[in-house]
Structures are given as structure tokens and as C-alpha cells.
Design an enzyme around this catalytic site. Sequence first.
Site, PDB file in Angstrom:
ATOM      1  N   ASP A 179     -16.528 -23.289 -36.434  1.00 19.94           N
ATOM      2  CA  ASP A 179     -17.754 -24.063 -36.630  1.00 19.94           C
ATOM      3  C   ASP A 179     -18.154 -24.580 -35.245  1.00 19.94           C
ATOM      4  O   ASP A 179     -17.521 -25.471 -34.694  1.00 19.94           O
ATOM      5  CB  ASP A 179     -17.491 -25.212 -37.608  1.00 19.94           C
ATOM      6  CG  ASP A 179     -18.761 -25.970 -37.970  1.00 19.94           C
ATOM      7  OD1 ASP A 179     -19.638 -26.092 -37.099  1.00 19.94           O
ATOM      8  OD2 ASP A 179     -18.857 -26.459 -39.116  1.00 19.94           O
ATOM      9  N   LYS A 204     -28.862 -28.877 -37.436  1.00 25.88           N
ATOM     10  CA  LYS A 204     -28.635 -29.902 -36.422  1.00 25.88           C
ATOM     11  C   LYS A 204     -29.474 -29.599 -35.181  1.00 25.88           C
ATOM     12  O   LYS A 204     -30.670 -29.819 -35.188  1.00 25.88           O
ATOM     13  CB  LYS A 204     -27.138 -29.995 -36.110  1.00 25.88           C
ATOM     14  CG  LYS A 204     -26.257 -30.076 -37.375  1.00 25.88           C
ATOM     15  CD  LYS A 204     -26.430 -31.378 -38.134  1.00 25.88           C
ATOM     16  CE  LYS A 204     -25.861 -31.373 -39.542  1.00 25.88           C
ATOM     17  NZ  LYS A 204     -24.442 -31.111 -39.683  1.00 25.88           N
TER      18      LYS A 204
HETATM   19  C1  LIG Z   1     -23.813 -30.653 -40.951  1.00 24.43           C
HETATM   20  C2  LIG Z   1     -22.664 -29.787 -40.680  1.00 24.43           C
HETATM   21  C3  LIG Z   1     -22.396 -28.680 -41.474  1.00 24.43           C
HETATM   22  C4  LIG Z   1     -23.188 -28.349 -42.719  1.00 24.43           C
HETATM   23  O1  LIG Z   1     -24.523 -28.081 -42.413  1.00 24.43           O
HETATM   24  P1  LIG Z   1     -25.679 -28.296 -43.531  1.00 24.43           P
HETATM   25  O2  LIG Z   1     -26.852 -27.623 -42.925  1.00 24.43           O
HETATM   26  O3  LIG Z   1     -25.825 -29.777 -43.692  1.00 24.43           O
HETATM   27  O4  LIG Z   1     -25.214 -27.644 -44.785  1.00 24.43           O
HETATM   28  C5  LIG Z   1     -21.332 -27.868 -41.128  1.00 24.43           C
HETATM   29  N1  LIG Z   1     -20.564 -28.154 -40.052  1.00 24.43           N
HETATM   30  C6  LIG Z   1     -20.788 -29.225 -39.271  1.00 24.43           C
HETATM   31  C7  LIG Z   1     -19.902 -29.474 -38.106  1.00 24.43           C
HETATM   32  C8  LIG Z   1     -21.839 -30.078 -39.562  1.00 24.43           C
HETATM   33  O5  LIG Z   1     -22.027 -31.155 -38.799  1.00 24.43           O
END
Ligand SMILES: *Cc1c(COP(=O)(O)O)cnc(C)c1O
Length: 383
Positions: A179, A204
Amino acid sequence: MKQETRVVRAGRDKGHYRGSVNPPVYHVSTVLFDSMAEFLTAGKPMPGKLIYGRWGTPTSFVLADALAELEGGVGCALFPSGAAAVAAALLAFVEPGDHLLIPDNVYSSTRRICNDMLPRFQVKTTYYDPTIGAGIARLIAPKTRVVFVEAPGSLTMEMPDVPAIAKAASAAGAITMMDNTWASPLYFKPFTHGVDVSIQAGTKYIVGHSDAMLGSVTANQKAWPAIDRATYLLGQCIAPDDAYLAQRGLRTLAVRLARHQESALKVAEWLERQPAIERVLYPALSSDPGHALWRRDFTGASGLLSIVLKPVAREKVEAMVDGLKLFGIGASWGGFESLVCPSRAVRTATALDPARPILRFHIGIEAVDDLLADLKAGLDRLA
Ligand SMILES: *Cc1c(COP(=O)(O)O)cnc(C)c1O
């Protein structure tokens, strides 16, 4: 080309948009063909070719091409959220009996799918201390299919040694999945550090304006066929307006991140000097335990950091947080604005002291002096 140039150009070279700088928003499901013969030969998914809305549109192709290029993978699949991207990436690889290694500071929805859904398919998860490094080898079992990393991890921001973990995973024949949301495709290059599959919660920094949901999964040559196939089988695609907003947000990512980084470092250094604060969790700080790894592997830091408060009554924390004027209280991050989020972190492989509250801050692109004044007033309320 430097990446500040690439982020402006990536994905835009293939389109013919009658001169417009940005691609049009293609609202399309059905595509019409001139003949039966053309339909029968063209009617299967092909990268970059408009055949059926679910298999990509000229708006989504621009975004997918750009993200693949910036992260350095051979292909990129798009999803309606970051959580959907994580779920599809895991489902692309696991079989009954498989085992996953997941860092204890993984994003909450990743933990939830591993705990609440994958066990139904006889897939087991072991959570590991994110600072384990090459010691991960001891936890790898014959059926370990995926070793997951998040750098730094959610809320507590421990920094893993990504190349060491990826090396051990690859030696054991497992997929390294990352991630990479915190660093964005600009500040960490997963595929040159041994990662096979890189996930972005594009919601984000890529969208960057808190107004659309997006996920992406980019993969190397080894992992891309499985990701491409799972995306198709799971029926995943993104709406054209969201693809448009994301590719539009992407063009300013380098300047936005530079500002987030500059302000976040100033805020982190200031927070570190405040007596009510026990620790500031931000790998770009020279005092952070993950700083050496961050310096070695990353080219920048984004605007997300956490603080650990000294033991304090909950009402005082509420007085601090509720009175902040420039930091909205809310989930998510990566937009232009500053945010504060009280932690509800769950840990099973590492320890968290419940007496020491954790607050996560997203440092937006407002003037940093205004943010510092708001935080100072907040710490006065806390005291
Ligand atoms: C927000 C987030 C997600 C999930 O993303 P969404 O678009 O809210 O489903 C996954 N990994 C991290 C590190 C995040 O901050």
C-alpha cells in the site's frame, strides 16, 4: 525527464482530443461496431481500446497509463476506492489454504477483509511487527502467498524495510504487495525496491481535492496478468467523472506534495518541542526511528503525521480537537485542506498504550503559520 515533468505529461500523449489539454469525460457503456465481423474480433478486453465501458474509456485510459508510468509498473487497474483495490489485489492471488503476512499497522479496511472475509475461503492471516525487516523470513510458511507492506503504516507510522521484506518474500516464492498511498507514486518507487504489486488509495493525494473516491493497482510483469484478470472477473471499473477528476488532480501532484512536505516538516518539528506531546510519528523527522530507512528509500514525505500525547483526560483532548479552526475533524486525507483524526487503531502483534491518545494530522497547503497558531491554541486548551 524529471518526474515533475512526467506528472504533467504522463498518459496524455496517446489521445486525440481535438486540441483540448485534458481528455473529455466519456460517458459510455455500449460501443457500436460497423459490422458483425468487427464486433466478433474486437469484442474482448484490450488495453487502451474502447470496446465496452467496463473495460475502460478514453478518460480512464489516460489515468491508468499515467499511474503505470509514474509508479513504474507494466499495467495499472482502476477501482472505485482504495479499499476495493486492496480487496481485488488480494483476491487475485489467494487460494484456499493460503497464508498472508500483514503488517500490524495496516490500513483498517485491509485488516477487515483479512479478518472478516478471507477466512471464509480458508485464507489465514498472521500480523507482523512492521519493523521486523529481514526477520520476516522466520514467519514465511510454505503456503505464504502474499507478504503485504505499508510504508509508513497507518496511524502509528512505523517504517518497514521494504527491500529486505521483499527480498525474503521473493526468495520464498511469495508476492510482495504494497500500500503505497502515503508516499504517492512520486516519493516511493515500489518496483525498484522489489515490490510486485503497488496499491494507491487515489482518493488521497491523486484526486487531491477530497471530492472523489479512487483506487489503483499497478503491477510488474510477473504480477500484472493476475491483477488484470481479477479486475475483469470482479467487474471493476471507475466512473468517467471520477477518472476525469483524478487525472486532473494528478497534474498538480508534484507542487502540492512539495508544499505538504515543507509544511508538515515544520509542524512536526514544532510539535516535537511541545511539552504535552510524548512523540511525533513522522519518518521525515531526524528523531524518528524509521528516519534512516525513509532517507535511504524515499525521495520525499507527504503531509500525514501522528502525535502521541502524554497521558491526559479525554475531555481535554476533546477541547483541543473540537476547538481547532483550520483542522477539520474527519477521515481520509490528501486533499488541499488540513484535517485531524482521532485514532481508533487496533493492534494485535505490537503494543499500543491506551492511556496515551494518538491524533493523526493531515497538513494541508494553508499558510503554515496559521496552522501553527491554530495548533498552539489547541495545546493551550489541552493544558
Ligand atoms: C484511505 C486509505 C485506504 C482506503 O482508501 P479508500 O479510497 O478510502 O477506500 C487504503 N490505504 C490507506 C493507507 C489509506 O489511507
